[in-house]
Design a protein around this motif. Sequence first.
Motif: not given
Length: 428
Positions: A132, A121-122, A128-129, A125, A116, A106-107, A110
Amino acid sequence: MTPRRAWYVLAAALAAVLSFVTFLVLYEDSGSGEPSAAPVSLPLVPWEGGPRYYARFPAMAAAGWTDPSFFPIGVWYEAVTSQADVDLDKGAGLNTYFELTTSSKIELVRDNGMFAVPSHQPPGYGRETVGWLLTDEVDLWAHEGDAPWTGNSPGQGQICIPESALCGYTVLRTLRERLPPDDGRARYANFGFGMEFFIPEPLAARFLDYTDVASMDTYWYTDEGMCELSKTPAAVCRTAASYGFTVDRIRHLDGLDGKRQPIYAFVEVGFPFEKFDTEIAPAELAGAVMNSLIHEARGVIYFNHNFGSPCVSQHVLRDACGARIRPAVTEVNRRITELAPVLNTQSISHTFLPGMDTMLKAHGDAYYVFAMPGRGLAPGRHTLTLPPGMAAERAEVLWENRALPAGDGRITDDFPAEHSYRVYRIPR
């Protein structure tokens, strides 16, 4: 003052108020920071508010989704495990991942300014999220009902309790309740053709009570059973205009309760079915995307998987399987991004030609007319009649290095194929 005189004074006052209200409606804030001025007194197309809609979700607002120059362009269910992955996706004009594999980093999303909307739930996170994903095509596997849900997904066993019951609303409600409450992120789901063709409208509309953003996938070009399923002649069914039909359907369902949310287009990029050997062509893809926008799609999602064909892939836009389609995706995304400030304004309602799919926008010092053949309209030479108040000597045809005369209030142009589209810029 005589009664008749008093009546005239009152009537004049009411007329003035009505004129002012009309002015406010026709010059409603378009979400771009500029008024959306309609020629003469044309009505505006219903909408959810454009970029301003995302302001109600702090995570989306903080990420810049309220910026009129931003338009969501995403890919469905990708893996982001290296910088090369992100470079390829950004190079194709993508900016959002709608679902990520659990192996994704996930980084990387970001750090590269991407976004995303995952279903899980990465770890780690953050900004960037922006939303859902609740689930995919629940209308096809759990159907329209409030029965108890086992927690199973397709292929995992019994879905509803009892087995013959319907529990799609329960699925959405349960998944929504499992998410972090009040976290400022939108809830999104994609739906299938159950809502489009088979489920009665009031029941189909209920699915949208659980979402803040939604889409519907119907692969008109590549699903060889779709014409029969929809009871539509092939000449009408297998067209770019059918993708706009899908957007119209879910927008209609969404508007039944008087409340609206952004509806995104969903378009395949290759061979999405193992049992069908049909591929979408580059020009067809571009037409499908553009027709969806003409029908008021507020974002675009690409189905990035080949389950059939000689070139099976889960990353069509990254590998050799997408060599033919990637340039078309990249170019249409470039055009969408260029026109984002225009697309993010409220459309003006006008019929340029019966049977033609059109959209009218006003932004800055120009009007923009989007046009392509609608379902059942034969390709060929067609004339668009402009609304009063749009008189201009010439209309620039975007991306084609040409202009057409428009001084008589009409634009005549060629649309050689069912997927041909034109965007005209007309000074105002």
